[in-house]
Design an enzyme around this catalytic site. Sequence first.
Site, PDB file in Angstrom:
ATOM      1  N   LYS A 142       0.797  -1.202   0.000  1.00  0.00           N
ATOM      2  CA  LYS A 142       0.000   0.000   0.000  1.00  0.00           C
ATOM      3  C   LYS A 142       0.843   1.271   0.000  1.00  0.00           C
ATOM      4  CE  LYS A 142      -3.345  -2.325   2.983  1.00  0.00           C
ATOM      5  NZ  LYS A 142      -3.809  -2.378   4.391  1.00  0.00           N
TER       6      LYS A 142
ATOM      7  N   ASP B 140       7.514   3.381  -2.122  1.00  0.00           N
ATOM      8  CA  ASP B 140       7.645   4.448  -1.130  1.00  0.00           C
ATOM      9  C   ASP B 140       9.069   4.542  -0.572  1.00  0.00           C
ATOM     10  OD1 ASP B 140       7.411   2.009   0.208  1.00  0.00           O
ATOM     11  OD2 ASP B 140       5.876   2.667   1.612  1.00  0.00           O
TER      12      ASP B 140
ATOM     13  N   ASP C 220      14.471  -0.014   1.679  1.00  0.00           N
ATOM     14  CA  ASP C 220      15.066  -0.160   3.013  1.00  0.00           C
ATOM     15  C   ASP C 220      16.067  -1.326   2.964  1.00  0.00           C
ATOM     16  OD1 ASP C 220      15.224   0.340   5.832  1.00  0.00           O
ATOM     17  OD2 ASP C 220      13.751  -1.210   6.221  1.00  0.00           O
TER      18      ASP C 220
ATOM     19  N   LYS D 220      16.910   4.367   1.991  1.00  0.00           N
ATOM     20  CA  LYS D 220      17.567   4.259   3.304  1.00  0.00           C
ATOM     21  C   LYS D 220      18.732   3.285   3.145  1.00  0.00           C
ATOM     22  CE  LYS D 220      14.483   3.976   7.019  1.00  0.00           C
ATOM     23  NZ  LYS D 220      13.716   3.139   8.000  1.00  0.00           N
TER      24      LYS D 220
ATOM     25  N   VAL E 119      10.283   6.182   9.559  1.00  0.00           N
ATOM     26  CA  VAL E 119       9.528   7.362   9.120  1.00  0.00           C
ATOM     27  C   VAL E 119       8.103   6.978   8.715  1.00  0.00           C
ATOM     28  CG1 VAL E 119      11.604   8.587   8.384  1.00  0.00           C
ATOM     29  CG2 VAL E 119      10.380   7.171   6.719  1.00  0.00           C
TER      30      VAL E 119
ATOM     31  N   ASP F 251       3.481   3.810   6.623  1.00  0.00           N
ATOM     32  CA  ASP F 251       2.701   3.562   7.831  1.00  0.00           C
ATOM     33  C   ASP F 251       3.550   3.064   8.980  1.00  0.00           C
ATOM     34  OD1 ASP F 251       3.213   0.960   6.524  1.00  0.00           O
ATOM     35  OD2 ASP F 251       1.935   0.150   8.100  1.00  0.00           O
TER      36      ASP F 251
ATOM     37  N   ARG G 160      -0.567   6.837   7.230  1.00  0.00           N
ATOM     38  CA  ARG G 160      -0.357   6.920   5.781  1.00  0.00           C
ATOM     39  C   ARG G 160      -0.908   8.214   5.195  1.00  0.00           C
ATOM     40  NH1 ARG G 160       1.249   1.801   3.926  1.00  0.00           N
ATOM     41  NH2 ARG G 160       0.312  -0.003   4.923  1.00  0.00           N
TER      42      ARG G 160
HETATM   43  P1  IMP Z   1      12.458  -3.462   2.385  1.00  0.00           P
HETATM   44  O1  IMP Z   1      11.855  -4.690   1.801  1.00  0.00           O
HETATM   45  O2  IMP Z   1      13.150  -3.715   3.691  1.00  0.00           O
HETATM   46  O3  IMP Z   1      13.324  -2.668   1.417  1.00  0.00           O
HETATM   47  O4  IMP Z   1      11.290  -2.530   2.831  1.00  0.00           O
HETATM   48  C1  IMP Z   1      10.403  -2.080   1.972  1.00  0.00           C
HETATM   49  C2  IMP Z   1       9.087  -1.821   2.652  1.00  0.00           C
HETATM   50  O5  IMP Z   1       9.184  -1.729   4.068  1.00  0.00           O
HETATM   51  C3  IMP Z   1       8.602  -0.481   2.197  1.00  0.00           C
HETATM   52  O6  IMP Z   1       7.819  -0.606   1.042  1.00  0.00           O
HETATM   53  C4  IMP Z   1       7.816   0.010   3.393  1.00  0.00           C
HETATM   54  O7  IMP Z   1       6.485  -0.418   3.280  1.00  0.00           O
HETATM   55  C5  IMP Z   1       8.443  -0.644   4.576  1.00  0.00           C
HETATM   56  N1  IMP Z   1       9.354   0.280   5.295  1.00  0.00           N
HETATM   57  C6  IMP Z   1      10.694   0.272   5.314  1.00  0.00           C
HETATM   58  N2  IMP Z   1      11.198   1.268   6.078  1.00  0.00           N
HETATM   59  C7  IMP Z   1      10.120   1.942   6.536  1.00  0.00           C
HETATM   60  C8  IMP Z   1       9.971   3.111   7.370  1.00  0.00           C
HETATM   61  O8  IMP Z   1      10.916   3.776   7.846  1.00  0.00           O
HETATM   62  N3  IMP Z   1       8.694   3.489   7.610  1.00  0.00           N
HETATM   63  C9  IMP Z   1       7.603   2.827   7.128  1.00  0.00           C
HETATM   64  N4  IMP Z   1       7.699   1.751   6.343  1.00  0.00           N
HETATM   65  C10 IMP Z   1       8.941   1.304   6.052  1.00  0.00           C
HETATM   66 MG    MG Z   2       5.742  -0.480   1.056  1.00  0.00          MG
END
Ligand code: IMP
Ligand code: MG
Length: 185
Positions: A47, A104, A107, A135, A157, A163, A169
Amino acid sequence: MAKSNMDQDILRVLYSEEQLKRRIAEMGDELYEAFKDRNPLFLGVLKGSFIFMADIVRACQIKSDVEFIAVSSYQNATSSSGVVQITHDLQQDITGREVVVIEDILDSGNTLYFLKNYFITKGAKSVTIVTLLDKPARRTKPIKADYAGFEVPDEFVVGYGLDYAQKYRNMPYIGVLKPEVYSKQ
Ligand code: IMP
Ligand code: MG
């Protein structure tokens, strides 16, 4: 400004509504130049990307189509579980398409690493990654954004689509959540 009962949970504002608007306009122009002759498919990752998606496709006035996929990897925590699940799949054939993924935040990289491979196995001609936030401090997967709005520090964040436990959101800006908000749970 609209009344808010969420502002009180925010430690500090990272990017204001104005800053987001300006940066997204720039990104829209860059994408326009890169994709104006390529019939892109803008593919939002739900989302979290829903607000950014709405703004970036309007900042980039290319004749194009939109698609969504929904994934989940977080179980109401502030760090990724590492396992990516598709909760709503593509509703169209993407064979031969120039896919522009709209996300969005990048990470750990788990989500986009998984999705990029998924779109390639589904026959995409190219997969370009556009993320509002990057990030890099937390990256564990070998994946990079092709376009990133802002590089953010290693803090959790919320707002503008992002969220915590499905809340915040709808804030028009991006802020750092007060640690006591999530340590309470
Ligand atoms: P990744 O798979 O660890 O790269 O994370 C991706 C998903 O984790 C993003 O699409 C977000 O939905 C969520 N996410 C990662 N960091 C944050 C944050 O600081 N705040 C809110 N959602 C996050
Ligand atoms: Mg996401």
